[in-house]
Design a protein around this motif. Structure first.
Motif, PDB file in Angstrom:
ATOM      1  N   VAL A  80       0.836  -1.206   0.000  1.00  0.00           N
ATOM      2  CA  VAL A  80       0.000   0.000   0.000  1.00  0.00           C
ATOM      3  C   VAL A  80       0.873   1.259   0.000  1.00  0.00           C
ATOM      4  CG1 VAL A  80      -1.682   1.338   1.326  1.00  0.00           C
ATOM      5  CG2 VAL A  80      -1.950  -1.136   1.102  1.00  0.00           C
ATOM      6  N   GLY A  81       1.867   1.292   0.895  1.00  0.00           N
ATOM      7  CA  GLY A  81       2.756   2.450   0.965  1.00  0.00           C
ATOM      8  C   GLY A  81       3.530   2.655  -0.327  1.00  0.00           C
ATOM      9  N   ALA A  82       4.043   1.552  -0.911  1.00  0.00           N
ATOM     10  CA  ALA A  82       4.798   1.655  -2.159  1.00  0.00           C
ATOM     11  C   ALA A  82       3.892   2.075  -3.314  1.00  0.00           C
ATOM     12  CB  ALA A  82       5.472   0.325  -2.475  1.00  0.00           C
ATOM     13  N   GLY A  83       2.637   1.619  -3.298  1.00  0.00           N
ATOM     14  CA  GLY A  83       1.694   2.039  -4.337  1.00  0.00           C
ATOM     15  C   GLY A  83       1.458   3.538  -4.297  1.00  0.00           C
ATOM     16  N   PHE A  84       1.285   4.071  -3.080  1.00  0.00           N
ATOM     17  CA  PHE A  84       1.135   5.526  -2.940  1.00  0.00           C
ATOM     18  C   PHE A  84       2.382   6.250  -3.427  1.00  0.00           C
ATOM     19  CE2 PHE A  84       1.983   9.368  -0.504  1.00  0.00           C
ATOM     20  CZ  PHE A  84       0.803  10.072  -0.625  1.00  0.00           C
ATOM     21  N   ALA A  85       3.555   5.750  -2.996  1.00  0.00           N
ATOM     22  CA  ALA A  85       4.812   6.393  -3.379  1.00  0.00           C
ATOM     23  C   ALA A  85       5.028   6.336  -4.883  1.00  0.00           C
ATOM     24  CB  ALA A  85       5.975   5.715  -2.649  1.00  0.00           C
ATOM     25  N   LEU A  86       4.666   5.216  -5.498  1.00  0.00           N
ATOM     26  CA  LEU A  86       4.848   5.062  -6.940  1.00  0.00           C
ATOM     27  C   LEU A  86       3.978   6.055  -7.708  1.00  0.00           C
ATOM     28  CD1 LEU A  86       5.122   1.678  -8.776  1.00  0.00           C
ATOM     29  CD2 LEU A  86       3.668   3.480  -9.702  1.00  0.00           C
ATOM     30  N   ALA A  87       2.716   6.167  -7.291  1.00  0.00           N
ATOM     31  CA  ALA A  87       1.803   7.060  -8.006  1.00  0.00           C
ATOM     32  C   ALA A  87       2.220   8.520  -7.858  1.00  0.00           C
ATOM     33  CB  ALA A  87       0.377   6.855  -7.482  1.00  0.00           C
ATOM     34  N   VAL A  88       2.479   8.954  -6.627  1.00  0.00           N
ATOM     35  CA  VAL A  88       2.853  10.352  -6.407  1.00  0.00           C
ATOM     36  C   VAL A  88       4.253  10.621  -6.949  1.00  0.00           C
ATOM     37  CG1 VAL A  88       3.168  12.157  -4.675  1.00  0.00           C
ATOM     38  CG2 VAL A  88       1.352  10.462  -4.392  1.00  0.00           C
ATOM     39  N   GLY A  89       5.145   9.649  -6.799  1.00  0.00           N
ATOM     40  CA  GLY A  89       6.505   9.831  -7.308  1.00  0.00           C
ATOM     41  C   GLY A  89       6.534  10.036  -8.804  1.00  0.00           C
ATOM     42  N   GLN A  90       5.652   9.359  -9.536  1.00  0.00           N
ATOM     43  CA  GLN A  90       5.609   9.534 -10.978  1.00  0.00           C
ATOM     44  C   GLN A  90       5.054  10.900 -11.366  1.00  0.00           C
ATOM     45  OE1 GLN A  90       3.558   6.166 -12.639  1.00  0.00           O
ATOM     46  NE2 GLN A  90       5.355   4.839 -12.496  1.00  0.00           N
ATOM     47  N   LEU A  91       4.205  11.451 -10.515  1.00  0.00           N
ATOM     48  CA  LEU A  91       3.742  12.812 -10.771  1.00  0.00           C
ATOM     49  C   LEU A  91       4.883  13.816 -10.637  1.00  0.00           C
ATOM     50  CD1 LEU A  91       0.295  12.841  -8.904  1.00  0.00           C
ATOM     51  CD2 LEU A  91       0.712  12.642 -11.369  1.00  0.00           C
ATOM     52  N   LEU A  92       5.794  13.550  -9.679  1.00  0.00           N
ATOM     53  CA  LEU A  92       6.948  14.432  -9.501  1.00  0.00           C
ATOM     54  C   LEU A  92       7.970  14.264 -10.619  1.00  0.00           C
ATOM     55  CD1 LEU A  92       7.692  14.229  -5.656  1.00  0.00           C
ATOM     56  CD2 LEU A  92       6.768  16.169  -6.927  1.00  0.00           C
ATOM     57  N   SER A  93       8.196  13.016 -11.018  1.00  0.00           N
ATOM     58  CA  SER A  93       9.203  12.753 -12.045  1.00  0.00           C
ATOM     59  C   SER A  93       8.916  11.422 -12.739  1.00  0.00           C
ATOM     60  CB  SER A  93      10.602  12.713 -11.428  1.00  0.00           C
ATOM     61  OG  SER A  93      11.557  12.280 -12.381  1.00  0.00           O
ATOM     62  N   PRO A  94       8.615  11.445 -14.028  1.00  0.00           N
ATOM     63  CA  PRO A  94       8.404  10.195 -14.761  1.00  0.00           C
ATOM     64  C   PRO A  94       9.664   9.347 -14.874  1.00  0.00           C
ATOM     65  CG  PRO A  94       7.468  12.079 -15.947  1.00  0.00           C
ATOM     66  CD  PRO A  94       8.334  12.634 -14.860  1.00  0.00           C
ATOM     67  N   ASP A  95      10.834   9.964 -14.671  1.00  0.00           N
ATOM     68  CA  ASP A  95      12.104   9.243 -14.833  1.00  0.00           C
ATOM     69  C   ASP A  95      12.715   8.767 -13.524  1.00  0.00           C
ATOM     70  OD1 ASP A  95      12.109   9.565 -17.626  1.00  0.00           O
ATOM     71  OD2 ASP A  95      13.003  11.559 -17.445  1.00  0.00           O
ATOM     72  N   ARG A  96      12.479   9.491 -12.406  1.00  0.00           N
ATOM     73  CA  ARG A  96      13.139   9.161 -11.140  1.00  0.00           C
ATOM     74  C   ARG A  96      12.145   8.778 -10.043  1.00  0.00           C
ATOM     75  NH1 ARG A  96      18.097   8.660 -13.403  1.00  0.00           N
ATOM     76  NH2 ARG A  96      18.642  10.542 -14.577  1.00  0.00           N
ATOM     77  N   TRP A  97      10.976   8.329 -10.407  1.00  0.00           N
ATOM     78  CA  TRP A  97       9.919   7.972  -9.458  1.00  0.00           C
ATOM     79  C   TRP A  97      10.337   6.852  -8.510  1.00  0.00           C
ATOM     80  CZ3 TRP A  97       8.767   2.854  -9.897  1.00  0.00           C
ATOM     81  CH2 TRP A  97       9.145   2.240 -11.088  1.00  0.00           C
ATOM     82  N   TYR A  98      11.251   6.013  -8.940  1.00  0.00           N
ATOM     83  CA  TYR A  98      11.628   4.839  -8.160  1.00  0.00           C
ATOM     84  C   TYR A  98      12.281   5.202  -6.836  1.00  0.00           C
ATOM     85  CZ  TYR A  98      15.829   6.022 -10.806  1.00  0.00           C
ATOM     86  OH  TYR A  98      16.869   6.702 -11.375  1.00  0.00           O
TER      87      TYR A  98
END
Length: 506
Positions: free
Chosen positions: A194-212
């Motif tokens: 659940v936590g990683a899913g949230f981080a993945l979604a929001v992280g991709q909004l910040l950066s499509p390349d460095r979301w990981y």
């Protein structure tokens, strides 16, 4: 924080040896990759594989460590292939990453080997994103990983296997009571996804390349934690270490512009810092990790101030995801975990005192593994109780009792450590009173472990029959044993953990 790193006990200089061996093993792996003509990307992949092999494999015996190390490529190479194949398919890639997150945390139930394999699988997928891995790179990267793991194993199990001369402490994991969703590892696997899913979604909004980076932050916050309190504190420390590391990266890594020689030297210092500080300060370890990542980006020619700022924000997203998950999804309270680690610490106190007395009596006994085990469990207790002793905690009664527990346990550890140092002296002579004092220590620990609410019983168990006030001074070991007895008496009071007590309900 600084004091914790540089004055923390290092029984047998194990932390120092591990850090120095890591620099040697990883350095040898990278040099070997360069010698056979691998590219910079492959050499970085191999170096990270060697770092993970030396850092995550913590089985209690050398034989078990060797088996786990041999299994790392069995898990990691297919994950590299999966990540490379899914590179151009974002939805499938994201679902696969979340599945690996859940599986990696779930694997902790199988002890140190499951933990190491789970971490290696996650990091294989993470590194593939870090390096933008594609299928055409796989043959070279496979060769670099296998060569690097072989070099790391050569150093760890051949050239510098200090574990063969020093008995390894028992590697403990927090108990996981219950079944199904009530089992701790199952709960944490769900929380991590659940936590990683949230981080993945929001992280991709910040950066499509460095979301990981956001997913990585969530993952590493969950590693080696059990309760929600541990996870919250670890998240804060990760952000703090990242902030300091970003600042150092701006001051050091950016001006270097990827210059090979000074960058390599600084990376070696970061590796040393990661291994030397990991056991005593997660903040310092994250500082070293962040600086190392900045230096690697410099080698790859993509480092700039915007990238470091993004690293900080992605870490914040990852921490937010982990916090939301542990608070809202199948939360695990602090008390059960803390109680288990306190019991482990008391058993280590008893074992170290008994082993030191046996050593003084002339037996071939080594108390150092028990001292190292005690330090490990004390770090776990501190992490579990960190939310209670935090300056912002408004619950004063709980804070006071938690501080008492930590103070008495620290005193126990200090006396046990000094007792072990005396036992290591070849000229120390045996005193029959040592046996009696050790028996009282064992009795007191037995009382506290079986019934922590009976402080009076613990006091009676350790009450020594002093016939004169100078008896303890005649033998330094006896003085430390008597001080250990007094600490156990004091510890019995804050450990009164009947239902409804301030500490029990934490």
């Amino acid at each position: 924080m600084v004091k914790r790193v540089f004055v923390a006990p290092d029984p047998g200089r194990l932390r120092l040896r591990a850090a120095m061996r890591a620099v040697l093993g990883i350095g040898l792996a990278v040099v070997a990759c360069g010698a056979v003509g691998h590219s910079l990307v492959a050499a970085i992949t191999g170096g990270l594989a060697a770092l993970l092999a030396l850092f995550t494999v913590t089985d209690p015996s050398v034989r078990s460590q060797a088996v786990t190390t041999a299994l790392l490529p069995v898990v990691g190479l297919p994950v590299f292939a999966l990540a490379a194949v899914l590179h151009g398919h974002p939805w499938a890639r994201d679902l696969a990453f979340l599945a690996i997150v859940g599986g990696g945390v779930f694997a902790r139930r199988w002890g140190p080997r499951g933990h190491a394999l789970g971490v290696f699988a996650f990091m294989a997928f993470f590194v593939a994103q870090f390096l933008h891995m594609v299928p055409s790179q796989l043959p070279e990267l496979y060769g670099a990983v296998l060569l690097s793991l072989a070099m790391a194993a050569t150093v760890r199990f051949g050239a510098w296997c200090y574990e063969r001369r020093h008995s390894a402490p028992v590697v403990m994991t927090a108990p996981a009571p219950g079944r199904g969703l009530y089992r701790a590892t199952t709960r944490q696997a769900v929380q991590a996804v659940v936590g990683a899913g949230f981080a993945l979604a929001v992280g991709q909004l910040l950066s499509p390349d460095r979301w990981y980076w956001a997913v990585g932050a969530t993952w590493w916050i969950f590693v080696n934690t059990t309760s929600r309190g541990e996870t919250l504190v670890r998240g804060f420390r990760r952000v703090l270490g990242t902030v300091i590391g970003v600042g150092i990266g701006l001051a050091v890594a950016v001006p270097l512009h990827g210059a090979p020689v000074p960058t390599a030297v600084l990376i070696a210092l970061c590796v040393f810092g990661i291994f030397y500080t990991a056991a005593v300060s997660y903040t310092w370890m994250m500082l070293a990790v962040t600086v190392m990542a900045s230096l690697l980006y410099g080698l790859l020619g993509v480092l700039n101030t915007d990238l470091l700022a993004l690293r900080f924000f992605e870490t914040g997203v990852g921490m937010t995801g982990s916090v939301l998950a542990v608070l809202l999804v199948l939360p695990i309270t602090t008390h059960a975990t803390t109680d288990a680690w306190v019991r482990h610490a008391l058993h280590s106190v008893r074992a170290s005192a008994a082993t030191a007395a046996a050593r003084l009596a002339g037996a071939d006994a080594d108390p150092l593994p028990h001292i190292a085990e005690l330090e490990f469990t004390l770090n776990k207790v501190r992490l579990s109780l960190a939310p209670l002793v935090h300056p912002l905690n408004p619950l004063r009664a709980r804070k006071a009792r938690a501080r008492q527990v930590l103070a008495y346990l620290d005193d126990c550890a200090r006396q046990a450590h000094q007792l072990a140092a005396i036992a290591a002296d070849a000229e120390a002579s045996h005193d029959q009173r040592l046996t009696a004092a050790c028996e009282r220590v064992e009795a007191a620990v037995a009382v506290l472990v079986s019934s922590p609410s009976t402080a009076d019983s613990a006091a009676r168990a350790v009450a020594p029959e002093h016939k004169d006030a100078t008896a303890a001074a005649e033998h330094p070991a006896l003085a430390h044993l008597h001080a250990l007895e007094r600490a156990l008496v004091g510890l019995g009071r804050p450990l009164q953990a009947a239902p409804g007590s301030p500490l029990a309900d934490a």
